[in-house]
Design an enzyme around this catalytic site. Sequence first.
Site, PDB file in Angstrom:
ATOM      1  N   ASP A 118      30.294  36.251   2.443  1.00  0.00           N
ATOM      2  CA  ASP A 118      30.817  34.890   2.470  1.00  0.00           C
ATOM      3  C   ASP A 118      32.082  34.895   1.615  1.00  0.00           C
ATOM      4  OD1 ASP A 118      31.478  32.285   2.221  1.00  0.00           O
ATOM      5  OD2 ASP A 118      29.494  31.575   1.595  1.00  0.00           O
ATOM      6  N   TYR A 146      25.942  30.176  -3.124  1.00  0.00           N
ATOM      7  CA  TYR A 146      26.251  28.956  -2.369  1.00  0.00           C
ATOM      8  C   TYR A 146      26.959  29.327  -1.070  1.00  0.00           C
ATOM      9  CZ  TYR A 146      28.050  24.306  -1.214  1.00  0.00           C
ATOM     10  OH  TYR A 146      28.319  23.124  -0.572  1.00  0.00           O
ATOM     11  N   LYS A 200      38.652  27.322   3.111  1.00  0.00           N
ATOM     12  CA  LYS A 200      39.562  27.061   1.991  1.00  0.00           C
ATOM     13  C   LYS A 200      40.997  27.571   2.219  1.00  0.00           C
ATOM     14  CE  LYS A 200      35.723  26.883  -1.297  1.00  0.00           C
ATOM     15  NZ  LYS A 200      35.411  25.533  -1.615  1.00  0.00           N
TER      16      LYS A 200
HETATM   17  C1  LIG Z   1      31.111  30.674  -1.126  1.00  0.00           C
HETATM   18  C2  LIG Z   1      31.170  29.380  -0.352  1.00  0.00           C
HETATM   19  N1  LIG Z   1      30.718  29.355   0.899  1.00  0.00           N
HETATM   20  C3  LIG Z   1      30.772  28.240   1.660  1.00  0.00           C
HETATM   21  C4  LIG Z   1      31.304  27.071   1.141  1.00  0.00           C
HETATM   22  C5  LIG Z   1      31.359  25.839   1.986  1.00  0.00           C
HETATM   23  O1  LIG Z   1      32.665  25.542   2.336  1.00  0.00           O
HETATM   24  P1  LIG Z   1      33.053  24.050   2.766  1.00  0.00           P
HETATM   25  O2  LIG Z   1      32.909  23.205   1.539  1.00  0.00           O
HETATM   26  O3  LIG Z   1      34.452  24.180   3.261  1.00  0.00           O
HETATM   27  O4  LIG Z   1      32.113  23.655   3.832  1.00  0.00           O
HETATM   28  C6  LIG Z   1      31.796  27.048  -0.163  1.00  0.00           C
HETATM   29  C7  LIG Z   1      32.371  25.822  -0.728  1.00  0.00           C
HETATM   30  O5  LIG Z   1      32.679  25.704  -1.894  1.00  0.00           O
HETATM   31  C8  LIG Z   1      31.715  28.230  -0.944  1.00  0.00           C
HETATM   32  O6  LIG Z   1      32.137  28.248  -2.222  1.00  0.00           O
END
Ligand SMILES: Cc1ncc(COP(=O)(O)O)c(C=O)c1O
Length: 448
Positions: free
Chosen positions: A253, A158, A281
């Site tokens: 990521d 994700y 986050k």
């Molecule tokens: C690994 C990862 N990348 C990107 C995101 C996207 O972040 P945001 O919800 O702040 O847009 C998340 C969100 O949970 C995530 O877990």
Amino acid sequence: MTTAKKVIEDNAEAGIFNSMSHEAYYQIAGQVLPGAGLGGYALPEDVRFVIHKGEAGRLLDVRGKWFIDYVGGAGALILGHAFPSVVHSVREAANDGLHFFGTLNERCIKLAEELVEAIPCAEKIAYATTGSEATFYAMRIARAYTGRSKILKCEGGYHGNHDYSTFSVSPRAVSNFPVGRPDTAGIPGNLGENILVGPFNDLEAIREIVKSHKDDLAAVIIEPVQRIIFPQEGFLEGLRSICSENDVLLIFDEVVTGFRLAYGGAQEYFGVIPDLASYGKIIGGGGPIGCVAGPKEIMEQCNPINRGKENYAFINGTLHGNPIGSAAGLATLAELKKPDFYEALHSRSKHLQSICQEVLDRHNLPALTIGRGSLWQIVFMAKEPSDYSDFIQADMASTRELDLLQMHNGLYVLPAVRRFVSAVHTDKDFEDTVEALDAACKTMVNGN
Ligand SMILES: Cc1ncc(COP(=O)(O)O)c(C=O)c1O
């Protein structure tokens, strides 16, 4: 139409409530929010609740019911809710102005300096507002730098909500690698040509895809810990070598793993350094901060002095460098830097996971407490998954059922979703968690 104002007035007149009831909130939410939900989550009616406030590791709902919170603001709140020094810094920042744009503010410079010092691959960072925006920009910078279009991601990984990230995150059918499937409607038909998909923890499959697409491939993006799937020994190192050998960028990521697994994130924890990394986050301590981090040479791609030039990667956002998020982030990082912060968090979390496993075993439920560090989840499966196809063979119906039963017993978890332990969860929180799990297991086994 019911309005919040009308409900409050009616309730006051009838002398029933000081504010709105749970039911009234949902009545209004049903009128104004699709599915009365937030984002992708619409919880079943019997477990959904409206948060009134958060305190450390717990949440209070509008009915006066407390929950032990393992959602933790989707992992943003490693210090739990309303951590005193974070609240203090946010108050101070708010007094100085909620938002600025166009030129720098003191707090966002200090946070950028802290991030560059902490993140192994970083010589510079570019701000974003969310984790999704950060992965979107990381992909754009990689494309601008290499002059190539394709991105390879892993099945089940994700990377947020934008069009390039929502491929094969939760496919229901067997994958035909490297062809991805969009997980959402509304994605332009030809976009998929630029997103390739491979299996996590399978170096040979990834190597094949990278080699055969290297002329068009800008980057491989990966969650170093994919949801609750940990990299097998040598996987991240192997991926690093495959990318370097084929002159393709590697993007970690770190939206979840950054400042969660260690102060230096997955890069420090696993000892592998990518070319670029995306964050969100924890770096905003619950506020609107994300960023892309990388070496000067690559990050130069988004130097605004080059705006208008051919290779310039445009990055811009109203809330970039927001002083409130920066203040919350700085105060959070100051706590995380204290000696033994991660050792204590990890050992407490390990203890929680092992006492939960004992409960599951005592009830003879074929479920595993999977996790490392402060990331964990209870899943009905026989052994830890190594990729998405393993994961979906788990008994997800039972996993979901047990999570819902735990919600009935006072935990806030999302059904069949990974959980987070925060540094402020107390022994009492853990005792109550074990009790809630025990009660949920009893109901599951005895059916009452
Ligand atoms: C690994 C990862 N990348 C990107 C995101 C996207 O972040 P945001 O919800 O702040 O847009 C998340 C969100 O949970 C995530 O877990």
